[in-house]
Design a protein around this motif. Structure first.
Motif, PDB file in Angstrom:
ATOM      1  N   ILE A 151       1.052  -0.800  -0.295  1.00 27.24           N
ATOM      2  CA  ILE A 151       0.315  -0.100   0.103  1.00 27.24           C
ATOM      3  C   ILE A 151       1.356   1.165  -0.268  1.00 27.24           C
ATOM      4  CG2 ILE A 151      -2.010   1.281   1.450  1.00 27.24           C
ATOM      5  CD1 ILE A 151      -3.035  -1.141   2.018  1.00 27.24           C
ATOM      6  N   LEU A 152       1.839   1.316   0.388  1.00 28.57           N
ATOM      7  CA  LEU A 152       3.171   2.415   0.364  1.00 28.57           C
ATOM      8  C   LEU A 152       3.666   2.245  -0.969  1.00 28.57           C
ATOM      9  CD1 LEU A 152       4.298   2.737   4.220  1.00 28.57           C
ATOM     10  CD2 LEU A 152       2.747   3.595   3.442  1.00 28.57           C
ATOM     11  N   ILE A 153       3.931   1.522  -0.979  1.00 28.77           N
ATOM     12  CA  ILE A 153       4.365   1.102  -3.076  1.00 28.77           C
ATOM     13  C   ILE A 153       4.317   2.010  -3.692  1.00 28.77           C
ATOM     14  CG2 ILE A 153       4.679  -0.023  -4.597  1.00 28.77           C
ATOM     15  CD1 ILE A 153       6.219  -2.182  -2.676  1.00 28.77           C
ATOM     16  N   LEU A 154       2.093   2.074  -2.625  1.00 27.12           N
ATOM     17  CA  LEU A 154       1.650   2.183  -4.383  1.00 27.12           C
ATOM     18  C   LEU A 154       1.097   3.986  -4.362  1.00 27.12           C
ATOM     19  CD1 LEU A 154      -1.051   1.163  -5.960  1.00 27.12           C
ATOM     20  CD2 LEU A 154      -2.481   1.093  -4.425  1.00 27.12           C
ATOM     21  N   LEU A 155       1.136   4.500  -2.748  1.00 28.11           N
ATOM     22  CA  LEU A 155       1.003   5.582  -2.448  1.00 28.11           C
ATOM     23  C   LEU A 155       2.596   6.210  -3.034  1.00 28.11           C
ATOM     24  CD1 LEU A 155      -1.304   5.419   0.333  1.00 28.11           C
ATOM     25  CD2 LEU A 155      -2.328   5.656  -1.454  1.00 28.11           C
ATOM     26  N   LEU A 156       3.199   5.991  -2.618  1.00 31.04           N
ATOM     27  CA  LEU A 156       4.060   6.764  -2.298  1.00 31.04           C
ATOM     28  C   LEU A 156       4.746   6.458  -3.291  1.00 31.04           C
ATOM     29  CD1 LEU A 156       5.274   7.159   1.675  1.00 31.04           C
ATOM     30  CD2 LEU A 156       3.684   8.573  -0.581  1.00 31.04           C
ATOM     31  N   ALA A 157       5.498   5.591  -4.117  1.00 30.83           N
ATOM     32  CA  ALA A 157       5.909   5.376  -5.152  1.00 30.83           C
ATOM     33  C   ALA A 157       5.164   5.535  -6.247  1.00 30.83           C
ATOM     34  CB  ALA A 157       6.701   4.228  -4.826  1.00 30.83           C
ATOM     35  N   VAL A 158       4.096   4.272  -6.871  1.00 34.91           N
ATOM     36  CA  VAL A 158       3.614   4.579  -7.722  1.00 34.91           C
ATOM     37  C   VAL A 158       3.040   5.533  -8.099  1.00 34.91           C
ATOM     38  CG1 VAL A 158       2.425   3.302  -9.106  1.00 34.91           C
ATOM     39  CG2 VAL A 158       3.700   1.928  -7.540  1.00 34.91           C
ATOM     40  N   TYR A 159       1.878   6.631  -7.582  1.00 32.38           N
ATOM     41  CA  TYR A 159       0.896   6.978  -6.913  1.00 32.38           C
ATOM     42  C   TYR A 159       1.499   8.746  -7.356  1.00 32.38           C
ATOM     43  CZ  TYR A 159      -3.073   4.334  -7.189  1.00 32.38           C
ATOM     44  OH  TYR A 159      -3.850   3.059  -7.613  1.00 32.38           O
ATOM     45  N   ALA A 160       2.604   8.897  -6.309  1.00 34.44           N
ATOM     46  CA  ALA A 160       2.992  10.490  -5.673  1.00 34.44           C
ATOM     47  C   ALA A 160       4.407  10.142  -6.653  1.00 34.44           C
ATOM     48  CB  ALA A 160       3.866  10.187  -4.531  1.00 34.44           C
ATOM     49  N   GLY A 161       5.465   9.028  -6.730  1.00 32.44           N
ATOM     50  CA  GLY A 161       6.592   8.781  -7.316  1.00 32.44           C
ATOM     51  C   GLY A 161       7.574   9.450  -6.007  1.00 32.44           C
ATOM     52  N   TRP A 162       7.564   9.667  -5.177  1.00 29.40           N
ATOM     53  CA  TRP A 162       8.557  10.051  -4.030  1.00 29.40           C
ATOM     54  C   TRP A 162       9.608   9.510  -3.549  1.00 29.40           C
ATOM     55  CZ3 TRP A 162       4.440  12.244  -0.461  1.00 29.40           C
ATOM     56  CH2 TRP A 162       3.646  13.298  -0.954  1.00 29.40           C
ATOM     57  N   LEU A 163       9.614   8.001  -3.498  1.00 30.73           N
ATOM     58  CA  LEU A 163      10.676   7.078  -3.567  1.00 30.73           C
ATOM     59  C   LEU A 163      10.314   6.117  -4.410  1.00 30.73           C
ATOM     60  CD1 LEU A 163       9.557   7.212   0.124  1.00 30.73           C
ATOM     61  CD2 LEU A 163      11.886   8.066  -0.454  1.00 30.73           C
TER      62      LEU A 163
ATOM     63  N   PRO B 214      -5.084  -1.931  -8.458  1.00 29.37           N
ATOM     64  CA  PRO B 214      -5.426  -1.938  -6.832  1.00 29.37           C
ATOM     65  C   PRO B 214      -6.216  -1.836  -6.148  1.00 29.37           C
ATOM     66  CG  PRO B 214      -5.890  -0.169  -7.624  1.00 29.37           C
ATOM     67  CD  PRO B 214      -5.254  -0.118  -8.857  1.00 29.37           C
ATOM     68  N   TRP B 215      -7.464  -2.859  -6.516  1.00 30.91           N
ATOM     69  CA  TRP B 215      -9.137  -2.991  -5.536  1.00 30.91           C
ATOM     70  C   TRP B 215      -8.018  -5.273  -5.845  1.00 30.91           C
ATOM     71  CZ3 TRP B 215      -9.065  -0.895 -10.746  1.00 30.91           C
ATOM     72  CH2 TRP B 215      -9.232  -1.940 -11.605  1.00 30.91           C
ATOM     73  N   THR B 216      -7.349  -5.246  -6.400  1.00 31.94           N
ATOM     74  CA  THR B 216      -7.243  -6.605  -5.322  1.00 31.94           C
ATOM     75  C   THR B 216      -6.424  -6.944  -4.974  1.00 31.94           C
ATOM     76  OG1 THR B 216      -5.879  -6.468  -7.412  1.00 31.94           O
ATOM     77  CG2 THR B 216      -7.735  -6.717  -8.375  1.00 31.94           C
ATOM     78  N   LEU B 217      -5.652  -5.695  -4.679  1.00 29.24           N
ATOM     79  CA  LEU B 217      -4.996  -5.583  -3.459  1.00 29.24           C
ATOM     80  C   LEU B 217      -5.711  -5.211  -2.232  1.00 29.24           C
ATOM     81  CD1 LEU B 217      -2.141  -5.575  -1.402  1.00 29.24           C
ATOM     82  CD2 LEU B 217      -1.756  -3.056  -2.430  1.00 29.24           C
ATOM     83  N   ILE B 218      -6.861  -4.332  -2.328  1.00 25.70           N
ATOM     84  CA  ILE B 218      -6.837  -3.526  -1.077  1.00 25.70           C
ATOM     85  C   ILE B 218      -8.312  -3.844  -0.423  1.00 25.70           C
ATOM     86  CG2 ILE B 218      -8.354  -1.338  -0.279  1.00 25.70           C
ATOM     87  CD1 ILE B 218      -6.599   0.071  -2.120  1.00 25.70           C
ATOM     88  N   VAL B 219      -9.200  -5.284  -1.228  1.00 27.70           N
ATOM     89  CA  VAL B 219     -10.441  -5.227  -0.719  1.00 27.70           C
ATOM     90  C   VAL B 219      -9.664  -6.635   0.200  1.00 27.70           C
ATOM     91  CG1 VAL B 219     -12.469  -6.991  -0.555  1.00 27.70           C
ATOM     92  CG2 VAL B 219     -11.250  -4.583  -2.388  1.00 27.70           C
ATOM     93  N   PRO B 220      -8.842  -7.232   0.090  1.00 27.39           N
ATOM     94  CA  PRO B 220      -8.580  -8.870   0.741  1.00 27.39           C
ATOM     95  C   PRO B 220      -8.163  -8.416   1.734  1.00 27.39           C
ATOM     96  CG  PRO B 220      -7.016  -9.161  -1.126  1.00 27.39           C
ATOM     97  CD  PRO B 220      -8.576  -8.027  -1.354  1.00 27.39           C
ATOM     98  N   SER B 221      -6.900  -6.992   2.064  1.00 29.29           N
ATOM     99  CA  SER B 221      -5.694  -6.524   2.508  1.00 29.29           C
ATOM    100  C   SER B 221      -7.001  -5.822   3.756  1.00 29.29           C
ATOM    101  CB  SER B 221      -5.342  -5.080   2.273  1.00 29.29           C
ATOM    102  OG  SER B 221      -4.136  -5.616   1.381  1.00 29.29           O
ATOM    103  N   VAL B 222      -7.905  -5.035   3.310  1.00 34.76           N
ATOM    104  CA  VAL B 222      -9.208  -4.648   4.349  1.00 34.76           C
ATOM    105  C   VAL B 222      -9.914  -5.464   5.205  1.00 34.76           C
ATOM    106  CG1 VAL B 222     -11.595  -3.160   5.245  1.00 34.76           C
ATOM    107  CG2 VAL B 222      -9.768  -2.583   3.206  1.00 34.76           C
ATOM    108  N   PHE B 223     -10.630  -6.526   4.874  1.00 38.19           N
ATOM    109  CA  PHE B 223     -10.786  -8.505   5.278  1.00 38.19           C
ATOM    110  C   PHE B 223     -10.006  -8.599   6.542  1.00 38.19           C
ATOM    111  CE2 PHE B 223     -14.954  -9.016   3.486  1.00 38.19           C
ATOM    112  CZ  PHE B 223     -14.942  -8.405   2.737  1.00 38.19           C
TER     113      PHE B 223
END
Ligand SMILES: Nc1ncnc2c1ncn2[C@@H]1O[C@H](COP(=O)(O)OP(=O)(O)OP(=O)(O)O)[C@@H](O)[C@H]1O
Ligand code: SF4
Ligand SMILES: [Mg+2]
Lengths: 309, 305, 328
Positions: A149-161, B271-280
């Motif tokens: 999730i952090l990779i997705l937010l900070l690396a993929v979307y924001a591109g900071w890291l 991303p939903w494929t990651l988020i849904v099971p993660s949330v559960f």
């Protein structure tokens, strides 16, 4: 103290022996050898290979041979990475893992204790409740969930890291270290809060307050050390947790650390490598636990005193 | 001694000492009231109850099969139109059904492995604590020795060696997790065994095992309940950890850890494929931890303040 | 002996003090409408059964109540109300002008710090002495409370001391700054009789030399008689009798005080008659009765006691809260 330390150190031997034995026999009863993939090998070459790796000896012989090797700190050649010894692989991967792990534990200790103290000093306030809510979340979110999730937010979307990889540069270290440290931060914050609150209720804190010392001196001089003792004893399990956590972290962030080698070795049935890593980390955990114990005793005059006698 | 005779021997003592209702009604009621006052724990319990219902019955209510691949909708985002409310994965499988079915495995592993560790831990710990002396020392030394093993690594080793059978996961996790339980139970037993009613029963000639079963075990219930609630999330976590590494349950079976792992592969495109099971997974762990915390506070009033 | 100081303004004056604690079961009324005062050089004893509110009275004055506790009323020390002070203002008085010797010697010292550090910090903080001076002062004080080999002992940790020894360390710590007011909560309970005598002698000397006022909380009516001039008897958070030692010991007016005195073993009474403690238990502090709080246990109770009895005062400054006793 010295005598006690020695006794504790000797006490580690049975654990080590058990570790070695379990690991060894587990692997040897495993169905399928390391060269199964190369089934087409002519029998004589197979025999040669087996002889080279002493697979033709009896199990017991192999066991004692391996024991002897380990005692002389030689984990033998890797089955999978031809031309590499396990020692070389460990020497290659461990510095990376150590960097990540050490930074993470230091980070966790400082951030965790500070958050815990902040919450304890504002017990039952909004700050306290939100900090502890986050801490509970930190405990509950597994490493391998927070990392992507952090990779997705900070690396993929924001591109900071960077999303992964390792170049010994700070940007490539941030995410792995933070994700590895998070659960420990959460645990340490909870432990610190609890113990700080307990200590602040104790009679000797009342005495210190009655002396007219300022609250900050009371906390720093009188409350901090006893409040940190439970954190110190948690460091042992924290380190063990981080070492196993590093296995997934290294995989997620494609870090060439010891954990990556381990998983790779496990999936490839690279017996010697897996054994080497298990034993290496096993010893590391034992030694670090031992050091934590010494630290604890050193910080606690009562234990120091009991041991002197 | 026959069961009946033993009963007759014990009961007068219990009556005399006022412990015939071993649970001691009022402390349990007290604890219950304290628990109800802990809002986080109560909400968590409700959410967990809902989660269990969802996981057990949900897949029956959803028209998709978990292994059905909907080629019209591969990697499609959550939408009401397509009927895939939580989206689909790269091969068009419905994420919600897969997550719910994965949840069955995760929760089942949590439950079964906890029971395994409970049975081993309680009997081991109670025995050691009850007999005390050399037996206790030896038994606890063994626990110490095992405790120091890098057990996550051994678990991985175990998975590698014996293949990834689900039964093995139950047993392996449970067999490793019993140590804490044994320690706690032993400590409690040690402190309990010298209390009056146990001594009275012993003076009366009741056999050791009967004392353990009739007096010590019921009194251990509080600690054990707390510990069980805290062990379940731990076990679920371990299983998902293994599954995430590709060492846990295998296709077509799935668990939350395996789904998170799959999701992490495609997270950039879906991303939903990651988020849904993660949330559960996270919600489950979060709730169990709160319930465990609440139970501990409720059953252990000395921590109250 | 201190007649010259008798006329001056009180050092500490407690007015209408109420202390309550919020608990899940309701509010615990630990101290109720308490009034007393003490002048410089005076020695006041507070006596009463366990739970009477003795400790919480002084805790409230020092701002040391537990988090669930709250105090109302006034505690005027040298003209300022301690209850209204901020923590920083309180800290200018605590330790320096008001010292407290706590009840529980086993847990009142910090187990993680050496004795010297714990003693020195008070002196350094309040008197600006440097470390060596402070240490010397502390060693002298330990010597004064009869701790053998104080130079060596001061470097030890609390757990290396016995209970009695710790009690003495705590007493020494309280005396370090020569406070104007010394509050001693059961300072001699853990000590044997000779040491008890020495400590109370030490406190007496401090009072006589530095004009220190002492509030002594004690179960030990003997120690009280030896050291104190005035006695305040508390019951269920209230003052039930207050007067000089002679008045209270030889002419007790309140039935509770009489019961208390009778429960003390005495040489002039045959054994079987001694130690007859007052039957019954103190009232529940959650639900205090409206009238006299001692009514349930009082041998002389009558219907009139359902109303709250007034405080009676004779012209000898002897006060008691009972409908009876005025005519004797
Ligand atoms: N934090 C608290 N919460 C609730 N009740 C409290 C608290 N602290 C004290 N109390 C109650 O206040 C009452 C008075 O306590 P206090 O400590 O003043 O008694 P005491 O007269 O000093 O008795 P002892 O001789 O045993 O020291 C007691 O009933 C006690 O239970
Ligand atoms: S007022 Fe009544 S009940 Fe109370 S002490 Fe006096 S005589 Fe007893
Ligand atoms: Mg007291």
């Amino acid at each position: 103290m010295a005598k006690h330390s020695l006794r504790r150190l000797l006490g580690l031997i049975p654990t080590l022996l058990l570790l070695l034995t379990v690991a060894f026999f587990l692997i040897r009863v495993a169905p399928g050898g390391p060269f199964d993939a190369e089934k087409a090998l002519p029998p004589e070459i197979q025999a040669n290979l087996n002889a080279k790796y002493h697979l033709d000896e009896s199990l017991l012989q192999q066991y004692f041979r391996y024991l002897g090797q380990v005692v002389s700190l030689d984990f033998g050649p890797s089955y999978q990475y031809k031309d590499w010894t396990v020692n070389e692989l460990i020497a290659q991967g461990f510095p990376v893992s150590l960097t990540v792990g050490l930074t993470a534990i230091v980070l966790a200790f400082f951030v965790g204790t500070m958050l815990g103290i902040a919450a304890a000093l504002r017990q039952n306030s909004t700050v306290d409740y939100s900090l502890m809510g986050f801490a509970m979340l930190g405990i509950s979110i597994p490493n391998f969930v927070i990392a992507p999730i952090l990779i997705l937010l900070l690396a993929v979307y924001a591109g900071w890291l960077p999303a992964g990889g390792w170049d010994w540069g700070v940007p490539s270290m941030v995410l792995p270290i933070v994700t590895l440290a998070l659960p420990a931060i959460a645990y340490i914050a909870r432990i610190t809060r609890g113990s700080m609150i307990e200590v602040l209720h104790s009679n000797f804190i009342r005495t210190a307050r009655a002396k007219g010392l300022s609250e900050s001196i009371v906390i720093r001089r009188h409350a901090l050390r006893p409040a940190l003792l439970p954190v110190i004893s948690y460091l042992g399990p924290a380190i063990a947790g981080m070492i196993s956590g590093s296995v997934v972290i290294e995989r997620i962030f494609s870090i060439p650390g010891l954990g990556s080698y381990f998983v790779q070795g496990a999936l490839n049935r690279d017996y010697t490598l897996v054994m080497g890593v298990v034993i290496f980390y096993g010893v590391l955990i034992l030694v670090l636990n031992f050091l934590v114990d010494l630290l604890y005793a050193w910080l606690n005059p009562k234990i120091r005193y009991d041991q002197k006698r | 001694m026959t069961k009946n005779a033993e009963q007759q021997l014990v009961d007068p003592f219990e009556a005399a000492l006022g412990v015939s209702d071993v649970k001691g009604r009022s402390p349990w009621e007290d604890a219950w009231h304290r628990l109800l006052k802990n809002r986080a724990a109560v909400y968590s319990a409700f959410i967990m109850g809902f989660m269990v219902l969802l996981v057990v019955f949900g897949p029956m209510l959803i028209s998709w099969e978990s292994d059905f691949t909907d080629w019209d909708y591969t990697s499609s985002p959550p939408s009401l139109e397509s009927g895939h409310w939580f989206g689909t994965d790269a091969v068009g499988r419905d994420i919600l059904v897969r997550t719910l079915e994965g949840g069955r495995i995760s929760l089942l592993v949590g439950l079964v492995a906890t029971i395994v560790s409970l049975v081993i831990g309680v009997s081991y710990g109670a025995t050691a604590g009850y007999f005390g002396g050399t037996a206790d020392r030896m038994m606890m030394r063994v626990v110490d020795i095992i405790y120091a093993l890098p057990f996550m690594f051994l678990m991985i080793l175990l998975m590698v060696v014996f293949g990834r059978h689900i039964l093995l996961i139950f047993v392996a996790i449970g067999a490793v997790n019993w140590l804490d339980m044994a320690r706690i139970v032993r400590g409690q037993t040690l402190s309990l065994k010298n209390t009056e009613f146990v001594e009275a029963a012993r003076a009366c000639g009741v056999q050791d095992w009967a004392i353990i079963r009739r007096h010590i075990v019921p009194n251990l219930l509080g600690v054990v309940i707390v510990y069980v609630t805290l062990t379940i999330p731990q076990v679920i976590l371990i299983e998902s950890f293994l599954s995430f590494l590709g060492l846990g349950v295998q296709e077509p079976m799935s668990s939350w850890g395996a789904l998170v792992s799959d999701g992490a592969q495609d997270m950039e495109s879906a991303p939903w494929t990651l988020i849904v099971p993660s949330v559960f997974l996270t919600v489950t762990l979060y709730c169990f931890n709160y319930i465990g915390d609440g139970l501990r506070d409720a059953l252990d009033p000395k921590d109250r303040l | 002996m201190k007649s010259s100081t008798k006329s001056q303004a009180p050092l500490l004056e407690i007015k209408d003090l109420n202390v309550g604690f919020d608990t899940p079961e309701g509010e615990v009324h630990a101290v109720n409408n308490l009034n007393f005062s003490i002048k410089a050089g005076d020695t006041l004893a507070i006596v009463g059964e366990s739970g009477a509110g003795k400790t919480q009275t002084v805790m409230a004055a020092l701002g040391l109540l537990a988090e669930n506790g709250h105090a109302s009323g006034q505690a005027i020390f040298k003209g300022n109300d301690l209850l209204q002070m901020s923590a920083a203002e309180l800290n200018r008085h605590r330790g320096r002008e008001i010292a407290m010797i706590f009840q529980d010697p086993m847990t009142s010292l910090n187990p993680y710090l050496r004795i010297d550090k714990q003693m020195i910090e008070v002196v350094m903080h309040h008197q600006g002495l440097n470390k060596n001076q402070a240490r010397e002062h502390a060693v002298e004080m330990l010597r004064a409370v009869r701790i053998p080999d104080p130079e060596r002992r001061i470097r030890q940790y609390p757990h290396e001391f016995s209970g009695g020894m710790r009690q003495r360390v705590i007493v020494a710590m309280g005396l370090l700054c020569e406070p104007d007011l010394l509050i001693a909560d059961e300072p001699t309970t853990a000590l044997d009789v000779t040491v008890q005598g020495q400590i109370s002698h030490l406190m007496g000397a401090l009072r006589d030399n530095s004009n220190t006022a002492i509030i002594l909380i004690s179960h030990n009516l003997g120690v009280v008689a030896g050291l104190c001039e005035r006695v305040l008897v508390m019951y269920a958070g209230e003052a039930v009798e207050c007067g000089s030692v002679e008045q209270v010991y030889y002419d007790p007016r309140h039935p509770y005080t009489r019961g208390l005195l009778e429960s003390v073993p005495r040489l002039d009474r045959p054994e079987e008659q001694g130690l007859n403690s007052i039957p019954g238990n103190p009232p529940n502090l959650l639900t205090l009765p409206a009238g006299c709080k001692f009514r349930d246990r009082c041998p002389e109770a009558s219907d009139a006691c359902r109303e709250k009895p007034p405080m009676q005062l004779d012209d000898q400054r002897h006060a008691w809260r009972c409908i009876l006793g005025g005519d004797t």
